[in-house]
Write an enzyme that holds these catalytic residues in place. Structure first.
Site, PDB file in Angstrom:
ATOM      1  N   GLU A  61      17.030  -7.345  11.090  1.00 52.51           N
ATOM      2  CA  GLU A  61      15.761  -8.058  11.187  1.00 52.51           C
ATOM      3  C   GLU A  61      14.891  -7.729   9.973  1.00 52.51           C
ATOM      4  O   GLU A  61      14.226  -8.579   9.393  1.00 52.51           O
ATOM      5  CB  GLU A  61      15.054  -7.631  12.476  1.00 52.51           C
ATOM      6  CG  GLU A  61      14.111  -8.668  13.023  1.00 52.51           C
ATOM      7  CD  GLU A  61      13.474  -8.198  14.325  1.00 52.51           C
ATOM      8  OE1 GLU A  61      12.390  -8.691  14.624  1.00 52.51           O
ATOM      9  OE2 GLU A  61      14.066  -7.337  15.014  1.00 52.51           O
ATOM     10  N   TYR A  62      14.918  -6.444   9.595  1.00 56.04           N
ATOM     11  CA  TYR A  62      14.151  -5.979   8.445  1.00 56.04           C
ATOM     12  C   TYR A  62      14.615  -6.695   7.171  1.00 56.04           C
ATOM     13  O   TYR A  62      13.818  -7.225   6.400  1.00 56.04           O
ATOM     14  CB  TYR A  62      14.341  -4.462   8.312  1.00 56.04           C
ATOM     15  CG  TYR A  62      13.560  -3.833   7.185  1.00 56.04           C
ATOM     16  CD1 TYR A  62      12.273  -3.367   7.393  1.00 56.04           C
ATOM     17  CD2 TYR A  62      14.132  -3.687   5.918  1.00 56.04           C
ATOM     18  CE1 TYR A  62      11.559  -2.779   6.374  1.00 56.04           C
ATOM     19  CE2 TYR A  62      13.420  -3.106   4.888  1.00 56.04           C
ATOM     20  CZ  TYR A  62      12.133  -2.645   5.116  1.00 56.04           C
ATOM     21  OH  TYR A  62      11.430  -2.077   4.094  1.00 56.04           O
ATOM     22  N   GLU A 138      -3.064   9.091 -30.764  1.00 54.46           N
ATOM     23  CA  GLU A 138      -1.795   8.477 -30.376  1.00 54.46           C
ATOM     24  C   GLU A 138      -2.042   7.291 -29.458  1.00 54.46           C
ATOM     25  O   GLU A 138      -3.129   7.134 -28.901  1.00 54.46           O
ATOM     26  CB  GLU A 138      -0.888   9.517 -29.719  1.00 54.46           C
ATOM     27  CG  GLU A 138      -1.534  10.224 -28.543  1.00 54.46           C
ATOM     28  CD  GLU A 138      -0.789  11.489 -28.148  1.00 54.46           C
ATOM     29  OE1 GLU A 138      -0.613  12.362 -29.020  1.00 54.46           O
ATOM     30  OE2 GLU A 138      -0.387  11.597 -26.980  1.00 54.46           O
ATOM     31  N   LYS A 140      -1.969   4.965 -26.267  1.00 51.03           N
ATOM     32  CA  LYS A 140      -1.949   5.185 -24.827  1.00 51.03           C
ATOM     33  C   LYS A 140      -1.002   4.153 -24.224  1.00 51.03           C
ATOM     34  O   LYS A 140      -1.342   2.976 -24.102  1.00 51.03           O
ATOM     35  CB  LYS A 140      -3.359   5.009 -24.262  1.00 51.03           C
ATOM     36  CG  LYS A 140      -3.474   5.425 -22.824  1.00 51.03           C
ATOM     37  CD  LYS A 140      -4.950   5.445 -22.419  1.00 51.03           C
ATOM     38  CE  LYS A 140      -5.130   6.005 -21.039  1.00 51.03           C
ATOM     39  NZ  LYS A 140      -4.359   5.305 -19.998  1.00 51.03           N
ATOM     40  N   CYS A 435     -26.628 -27.238   4.451  1.00 50.18           N
ATOM     41  CA  CYS A 435     -27.546 -27.841   5.421  1.00 50.18           C
ATOM     42  C   CYS A 435     -28.214 -29.101   4.883  1.00 50.18           C
ATOM     43  O   CYS A 435     -28.943 -29.775   5.611  1.00 50.18           O
ATOM     44  CB  CYS A 435     -28.599 -26.837   5.877  1.00 50.18           C
ATOM     45  SG  CYS A 435     -29.850 -26.459   4.647  1.00 50.18           S
TER      46      CYS A 435
END
Length: 766
Positions: A61-62, A138, A140, A435
């Site tokens: 089922e999973y 350096e 990132k 409205c």
DNA sequence: CACCCTCGAGTTCA
DNA sequence: CTCGAGGGTG
């Protein structure tokens, strides 16, 4: 367990009794509903399995649920959220990796976002170091942090960052990654060392990988970072091996007696042992040359072979690093410069107008859903018609979007080259979209248009009711956005349970049946037009009922939450929501007076002004009798707030709110208050202290911390300035902590905060 | 009266 | 979180 689980999820194509105008649910909407159901099912099963070791559904089922979800996400990639279970293959597979503590804590870095901020960091750092500094710059890398452990030159463990203290053991998978030496080359290795690096997928390989997946009719990844993360968390190392993962090292953890003096020399040493280091790092001797490096790399950031989200700048000298030390979460000798948030192109589908609780009409953009910096964006605010003009966007344009402050989507402007002539400009409607009242500026100079129908406009009533239930107001659980909508929903033939908030505390179970709760996105784009001939409201957009908290039933009170009720041929099980709402409303009647004042929705009266007024006057009657001048004499209350209060109290239907609330037993006074003018003295260990609480402090909720400060006689503040006496910061603290450190304000953890509240400054002075 | 703190209000998505 | 504006202070 989420609140939603209390409700039935339904797939009701037409929840509206006036059926004709309602279009059928689109395929997309059906898919969306199904995807939500599947995700819930999978997550619940995975939680049960991995956390509690029990199976609530069968494996088959999973698998079936997972396959179906993948199928849907393939058809509508937009539906694949960042946290979709399909991204962490094998469900919550992560939970199966063993937890291993790092020998040395894996810190995160503080961020700067401009050259100016960087320069002031550099200035402070040089000052603290007491020497000129060589900076190691350096890239990132936008990947996953990893910690590698080498013992006498042999790789003995690899862990993810985790919470910085404890990581997950992914050794088996890391061993399969190309370019990570299992055994270091050369000689002279320390007995034990930790090396820090980043696992990533190069941009080109990522595109290649996605192409392969596409050809194999498998689902693709949305970005290299997700892809790297998913690949590293495979249960089967063979799968990891098949992914183009790479490593670059950029630091060290535990390591006794590093044989060199500089970080850059460490890199050289690591490289000589066969560990991959970046070729892009550079040692520079002045802050200004670092700034140049930052802008240079920024210009060519997309020509690098992997994605970067900024530049990391470190003090090169290890001795100075040691001297500078670290704050609770980040080293003081390094900083991350973050490039501006990711920008993305998408299409401006339409501009609509929403009305908030104050009546302000705000145009917002509906865009073709796109992924921006971590989430899928569908809406973006445009503030007011002048902003729309200033941005120069036309409906139908291709536009540029980014995330401002990493949360709120912002439209930057149109891509003019992509216009084809079919675009048209937005015209601010003359009338309230909900409205139909004529919109008008509140005053001469006011740019904002407002709906004047304060009392009756459903949008405003809904907004006010929602505000009453909110955290700053009466904190009524179960009274949020969608419930407020359900209570005030005016679509005929259903009469709303509330025409204004006056009746809120008169609600009964019988009164709120039938009450249907609609989902968020439908509220947002709700628009009601009146039929030209009949003047009957038409519902322009389909509403979709996703859950209900009650259903009209034929049954004698008292209602029983567990009862099954028969209504004609249909059978309903009453959900708990309605019962809880009534109980919560009852509880709310005796909440503090200042919360009542906030809940009255008086302009300019928020939690702080309300507290000041409540303290000084103690009851609604005292406020009523006081003159504007007397109100303005209170500290924190000026003429504008004073007049706003008096004006509010002079309106008939506002008085009706007060009267009906009182009649229903709502406590509109401070119990035991000595009377007007006699401010409740705030004696306590923290008298006269201004304290800011930020981050998650163990043992306190966000509001709880505020209350605790007040109870101790202190003054809670929402932002840090030089007037602030203490900052209590828990994990997850952000800019406020940074600011406190800049200003040299004492920072306390949860423990220290508790001591301060109990014993005052003396208790924490050491 | 010019400034600096704060507060209020509006904002998106999960 | 950010923006604009209220309130207090020098």
């Amino acid at each position: 367990m989420s609140e939603d689980a209390l409700f039935e999820i339904e797939d009701v194509p037409d929840a509206n009794p006036s059926a004709e105008q309602v279009s059928e649910l689109t395929d997309f909407e059906k898919a969306q509903t199904e995807a939500i159901e599947l995700t819930t099912k999978i997550n619940e099963a995975a939680d049960a399995y991995y956390e509690r070791d029990e199976s609530i559904i069968s494996d088959a089922e999973y698998d079936m649920a997972m396959r179906r979800l993948e199928e849907i996400e393939k058809t509508y990639p937009v539906l694949q959220g960042q946290d979709s279970p399909t991204l962490s293959v094998g469900g919550r597979a992560a939970a199966t990796f063993e937890k291993v503590p790092h020998l040395e804590r894996m810190m995160s870095l503080d961020n700067v976002f401009s050259e100016e901020q960087f320069l002031s960091w550099a200035e402070k750092t040089e000052r603290d170091a007491g020497a000129a500094i060589e900076y190691l710059c350096e890239l990132k890398i936008d990947g996953l942090a990893i910690n590698l452990r080498y013992e006498n030159g042999t790789l003995t463990g690899a862990t993810t960052r985790g919470d910085g203290v404890v990581g997950e053991d992914v050794t088996a998978n890391v061993l399969t990654i190309q370019g990570i030496p299992h055994r270091l080359a050369g000689s002279g290795f320390p007995e034990l060392m930790e090396v820090r690096g980043e696992i990533y997928i190069p941009t080109a390989e990522f595109e290649e990988l996605n192409k392969r997946l596409l050809e194999a009719k498998e689902k693709t990844f949305s970005n290299p970072r997700n892809s790297a993360s998913g690949s590293l968390r495979q249960i089967d190392p063979a799968k990891t091996a098949a992914r183009p993962l790479r490593l670059l090292v950029h630091g060290i953890g535990a390591w006794n007696e590093v044989p060199v003096a500089n970080q850059s020399e460490v890199y050289a040493l690591l490289e000589s042992w066969g560990l991959p280091t970046s070729k892009y790092f550079k040692v520079l001797s002045s802050a200004s040359s670092v700034a140049d490096f930052i802008s240079e790399m920024g210009a060519q950031r997309h020509s690098i072979d992997h994605e970067i989200d900024g530049i990391v700048i470190k003090v090169d000298d290890l001795a100075i690093q040691k001297k500078l030390g670290a704050t609770s979460r980040a080293p003081r000798w390094a900083i991350a410069y973050k490039y501006p948030p990711e920008q993305v192109n998408t299409k401006l589908v339409d501009i609509k107008v929403s009305v908030g609780r104050t009546g302000r009409a705000t145009p917002f953009a509906i865009v073709e859903p796109v992924q921006v910096a971590g989430s899928v964006v569908e809406y973006a605010t445009l503030h007011n018609q002048d902003v729309v003009k200033a941005k120069g966007v036309l409906i139908g344009d291709t536009i540029v979007i980014r995330k401002a402050g990493d949360v709120i989507p912002e439209i930057l402007g149109p891509v003019l080259e992509l216009r084809n002539g079919t675009e048209y400009s937005f015209v601010m409607p003359e009338e309230c979209p909900e409205c139909g009242s004529k919109l008008a500026p509140a005053s001469e100079e006011d740019i904002d248009l407002r709906c004047p129908n304060t009392k009756g406009c459903p949008a405003q009533v809904r907004g006010r009711v929602e505000h009453i239930g909110s955290r700053g107001g009466l904190e009524i659980e179960g009274l949020g956005e969608s419930t407020a909508e359900a209570l005030t929903n005016p679509i005929p033939p259903i009469q709303p349970a509330l025409l204004t908030e006056a009746g809120l505390f008169d609600l009964t179970l019988e009164g709120i049946f039938p009450l249907e709760v609609w989902n968020y996105s439908d509220i947002r784009i709700r628009e009601i037009k009146l039929d030209k001939d009949t003047k009957e409201p038409l519902r322009e957009l389909p509403f979709r009922r996703i859950r209900k908290i009650g259903k009209k039933v034929v049954m004698d009170p008292p209602f029983d939450p567990e009862a099954e009720v028969f209504d004609g041929d249909e059978q309903y099980i009453l959900s708990k929501g309605a019962f809880e709402l009534i109980a919560e409303l009852e509880k709310a009647k005796t909440k503090p007076f200042w919360r009542m004042l906030v809940s009255l929705n008086i302009r300019h009266v928020g939690p702080v002004a309300a507290r000041a007024l409540a303290n000084h006057f103690g009851s609604i009657e005292a406020l009523d009798e006081a003159s504007a001048e007397e109100l303005a004499a209170v500290e924190g209350v000026g003429q504008i707030i004073a007049e706003s209060v008096k004006t509010w109290l002079s309106v008939d239907w506002h008085r009706e709110i007060v009267d009906r609330w009182k009649a229903a037993g709502v406590q509109l006074f401070v119990p035991g208050h000595p009377g007007p003018g006699a401010a409740v003295s705030s004696d306590g260990p923290c008298s006269g202290l201004i304290i800011v609480a930020t981050g998650s402090l163990e043992g306190f909720t966000r509001d709880g911390a505020q209350e605790a400060i007040i109870a101790a006689g202190g003054k809670p503040a929402s932002s840090v300035s030089k007037n602030t006496n203490y900052v209590a910061a828990g994990p997850g603290a952000g800019s406020k902590l940074t600011k406190a450190e800049e200003l040299g304000i004492p920072v306390l953890d949860a423990e220290g905060f508790r001591k301060l509240l109990e014993g005052g400054p003396a208790a924490v002075s050491s």
